[in-house]
Design a protein around this motif. Structure first.
Motif, PDB file in Angstrom:
ATOM      1  N   CYS A 141       0.484  -0.724   0.312  1.00 14.94           N
ATOM      2  CA  CYS A 141       0.176   0.272  -0.218  1.00 14.94           C
ATOM      3  C   CYS A 141       1.260   1.682  -0.175  1.00 14.94           C
ATOM      4  O   CYS A 141       2.307   1.538   0.967  1.00 14.94           O
ATOM      5  CB  CYS A 141      -1.099   0.127   1.092  1.00 14.94           C
ATOM      6  SG  CYS A 141      -1.162   1.219   1.499  1.00 14.94           S
ATOM      7  N   VAL A 145       0.045   3.495   1.245  1.00 16.51           N
ATOM      8  CA  VAL A 145      -0.010   5.105   2.098  1.00 16.51           C
ATOM      9  C   VAL A 145       0.641   4.301   3.299  1.00 16.51           C
ATOM     10  O   VAL A 145       1.208   5.350   4.007  1.00 16.51           O
ATOM     11  CB  VAL A 145      -1.546   4.737   2.260  1.00 16.51           C
ATOM     12  CG1 VAL A 145      -1.911   5.801   3.516  1.00 16.51           C
ATOM     13  CG2 VAL A 145      -1.975   5.887   0.853  1.00 16.51           C
ATOM     14  N   CYS A 146       0.376   3.455   3.856  1.00 19.04           N
ATOM     15  CA  CYS A 146       0.543   2.605   4.875  1.00 19.04           C
ATOM     16  C   CYS A 146       1.864   1.690   5.441  1.00 19.04           C
ATOM     17  O   CYS A 146       2.708   0.774   6.456  1.00 19.04           O
ATOM     18  CB  CYS A 146      -0.771   2.193   5.754  1.00 19.04           C
ATOM     19  SG  CYS A 146      -1.197   0.553   5.262  1.00 19.04           S
ATOM     20  N   CYS A 201      -5.372  -2.653   0.206  1.00 14.99           N
ATOM     21  CA  CYS A 201      -4.872  -2.697   0.936  1.00 14.99           C
ATOM     22  C   CYS A 201      -5.916  -3.467   2.313  1.00 14.99           C
ATOM     23  O   CYS A 201      -6.482  -3.232   2.602  1.00 14.99           O
ATOM     24  CB  CYS A 201      -5.156  -0.812   1.691  1.00 14.99           C
ATOM     25  SG  CYS A 201      -3.268  -0.687   3.191  1.00 14.99           S
ATOM     26  N   CYS A 220      -5.671   1.854   8.014  1.00 15.18           N
ATOM     27  CA  CYS A 220      -5.246   2.284   6.818  1.00 15.18           C
ATOM     28  C   CYS A 220      -5.285   4.130   6.812  1.00 15.18           C
ATOM     29  O   CYS A 220      -6.384   3.982   6.460  1.00 15.18           O
ATOM     30  CB  CYS A 220      -4.204   1.609   5.215  1.00 15.18           C
ATOM     31  SG  CYS A 220      -4.107   2.973   4.032  1.00 15.18           S
TER      32      CYS A 220
HETATM   33 ZN   LIG Z   1      -2.566   1.281   3.352  1.00 12.10          ZN
END
Ligand SMILES: [Zn+2]
Length: 673
Positions: free
Chosen positions: A412, A414-415, A430, A435
């Motif tokens: 992912c 983002v995370c 994700c 997240c």
């Molecule tokens: Zn994520």
């Protein structure tokens, strides 16, 4: 008093002078007096009206600066319904339109057509009595709109009192309120500087500005208007054709879009429309087509309407959506509230239809592969439905070999959690339920209109709250204090209190709204309503089995499983407990069951109704105590039929079930029980 004139006479004179100056400045674009002179006249009129309140008139230009804010808008029923236009997307469709009309009325061919630029704004209806504007209303559902007179009076080029003579005693003038492209750009720049969300496009900005409860806000937006149609039932118009009507409207003082023309036939129309389309970019207002109207007004009445919905005598010849070519700099991904990974293109900014576009959706990874879209590509971009920009595909001839193929992420963006690619879906997800990307989107959704409707809580502020670690989930919102908000950039005493008040007020939203706001997968606004009506409380829904939820009419298996799955997760149960402790309303107000004019009756709706959407019709029936079924049976009280009804109509006839139209439904639903 100037020149010893009596106040009433002087006020009338001042109104005339100020309006004349307005018209010269805004409509004719030929100022007749200096700004200072204008201000002097205007101030004198203001002072005169303040000293003599009895002299205030509905057509006074002093009303243009905006009346006091309203609590809410009154409903306004249009004298004659405001119809919508059928569309023709090609020359062939325009020819078909003429053929259909000619079959009804041979003389349509050769009668001539007017061509008018179709302004992309908000439709309004203006009621004039004895030449004075008395009401201005939005289109609403076409039958009934909202009375936004105070706002419309602030539109500077709109005549408050008509010039000339020979206007019908009572008439409705139809027009389109719009925001010019230049004013739109200015407004968005101002909003960006003030840290406020910008408008998506001029049309939304115009419609939103028109529906401000405070007319002073509307005035500052700088709306303009073009008028093109008159309804005056039972009265004689001083003209015989649409083309003459446009000239007459201008003579009465209305702004009329200047690029209209009269053509003999469709061959000439095709040519003129192509010319107009090529000039579109030079206009300072958005336009999405040309309205073609049969010129003689007498034929309008003879041609009539299609199912009270669309006039036969007019059609909108739509322009092809604008496509621009620009460079795709980079493909980025954002994580939606369901955890879905949404790829989007970061573009070299390009102007499309009057709006600067710098990002565009790429929908999903499959599509990027299928179209072979690469970073560094020149791509074709368009605005679907004129709102969300999307990448159509690459321009392969312009490749240099330096473009980079896109690789699907395993982690992912983002995370950093693992990305799941379910085999039966085009979307990737994700795997991390908390997240930060999901949390951000889920809070934005929670606060949005249609959900908890927390005013003032949009993208930027949610981002700021998360960054400052003031909230981690939606429950945290309800513990925010004005003091905490004041530590953030962009908040002042007043705005901090306003936001906290708005958050607290949202606690009263009914269960259906909360269910939708929680963003449970597959549960839309309609599904949430069905669930809330059936179960009544959050507790009852939580305790229901998949089968019990599935048994609710209109709720499918996917929703049932998603809802049960939501309550199964300990994290969600904890969230709901907190929301309950914080005092949120977890109940749905009792439906009008057993009461109301339609109590005990079952209705089925089919086809397209003239004014009500399907959802609105169902809401109306249920609010009146009736039930709505999906299919016709012997138990059905009546089938409500709109245009293009299919097999349900056949079945109703076969079973001998009553068949009614929208008008009859409205009559029944509003009858005293
Ligand atoms: Zn994520």
């Amino acid at each position: 008093m100037k020149g010893g004139a009596r106040p009433a006479a002087r006020a009338a004179e001042l109104r005339r002078l100020v309006e004349r100056a307005n018209h010269a400045y805004y409509v004719l674009d030929k100022p007749e007096i200096s700004d200072a002179e204008y201000d002097r006249l205007f101030r004198e009129l203001q002072e005169l009206e303040a000293a003599h309140p009895e002299l205030r008139a509905p057509d006074s230009p002093t009303l243009r600066i905006g009346a006091e804010p309203a609590e809410k808008f009154r409903k306004h029923r249009h004298l004659v319904p405001m119809l919508s236009l059928a569309n023709a997307f090609t020359e062939a469709e325009l020819v078909e339109w003429e053929e259909r009309n000619a079959r009804l009325l041979q003389e349509v061919k050769g009668a001539g057509y007017t061509l008018e630029v179709k302004i992309d704004g908000a439709a309004v209806s203006l009621t004039y009595e004895d030449g004075v504007l008395v009401t201005g209303a939005t289109r609403g559902n076409g039958i009934e709109g909202e009375d936004v007179s105070a706002n419309l009076r602030t539109v500077r080029d709109m005549p408050l009192r008509l010039a000339g003579k020979a206007w019908p005693k009572r008439m409705e003038v139809r027009g389109e309120v719009y925001l010019s492209k230049s004013r739109f750009a200015e407004l968005n720049a101002e909003r960006e500087r003030a840290g406020e969300p910008t408008f998506a496009n001029p049309r939304n900005a115009a419609a939103g500005s028109l529906r401000q409860l405070d007319p002073k806000i509307t005035r500052r937006r700088g709306l303009r208007i073009f008028c093109f149609h008159v309804e005056a039932p039972g009265q004689k118009l001083p003209v015989d054709t649409q083309h003459e009507l446009l000239r007459q409207l201008a003579a009465w003082g209305f702004p009329v879009e200047p690029n209209h023309t009269l053509v003999r036939d469709l061959a000439q129309a095709h040519h003129e429309i192509a010319q107009l389309e090529a000039r579109l970019g030079t206009l300072d207002y958005g336009a999405d087509g040309v309205v073609v109207k049969v010129n003689p007004l007498r034929l309008h009445a003879e041609l009539g309407t299609v199912g009270d919905r669309e006039p036969r005598w007019a059609v909108a010849r739509k322009f092809a959506p604008e496509v621009q070519i620009t460079r795709l700099k980079e493909i980025k991904i954002n994580v939606g509230r369901t955890g879905a990974l949404n790829p989007y293109a970061v573009l070299e900014p390009v102007e499309i239809g009057g709006v600067t576009v710098s990002t565009a959706t790429l929908h999903n990874f499959d599509l990027i592969d299928a179209k072979d879209i690469r970073e560094g590509d020149w791509v074709e971009v368009t605005r679907a439905g004129e709102v969300i920009p999307q990448v159509l595909g690459p321009v392969r001839e312009r490749r240099t070999g330096k473009e980079r193929k896109f690789k699907r992420p395993e982690r992912c963006p983002v995370c950093g959690s693992k990305v799941e690619y379910p085999s039966d879906e085009v979307m990737a997800y994700c795997s991390n339920v908390s997240c930060p990307g999901r949390v951000f989107e889920s809070i934005v959704h929670f606060a949005s209109r249609g959900a908890m409707d927390i005013r003032g809580l949009g993208y930027e502020r949610v981002r700021a709250l998360l960054d400052a670690k003031l909230v981690k989930d939606v429950a945290d919102l309800y513990q925010l204090t004005p003091m905490q908000l004041l530590t953030l950039e962009g908040f002042a005493e007043k705005s901090a209190h306003q936001l906290v008040d708005a958050i607290q007020a949202s606690k009263q939203q009914p269960l259906s709204t909360l269910l939708y706001a929680l963003g449970i997968r597959h549960v839309g606004a309609q599904g949430a309503k069905l669930l809330a009506r059936q179960f009544g409380t959050m507790k009852a829904l939580r305790n229901a089995s998949v089968d019990e939820i599935n048994a609710v009419r209109g709720v499918g298996e996917a929703i049932a499983e998603a809802v049960a799955g939501f309550f199964d997760e300990a994290k969600n149960r904890k969230l709901l407990e907190r929301l309950e402790k914080l005092g949120l309303n977890l109940k749905e107000p009792a439906a009008a069951d057993g009461k109301g004019p339609l109590a005990g009756h079952v209705y089925v709706v089919t086809g397209t109704l003239p004014s009500l959407s399907r959802a609105k019709a169902i809401e109306l029936i249920e609010a009146a105590g009736g039930h709505v079924a999906d299919s016709v049976s012997k138990k059905t009280t009546a089938l409500v039929v709109g245009a293009d009804a299919g097999s349900k109509l056949e079945r109703a006839k076969a079973l001998g079930v009553a068949i009614i139209d929208e008008a009859e439904l409205l009559r029944r639903a509003r009858a005293k029980p």
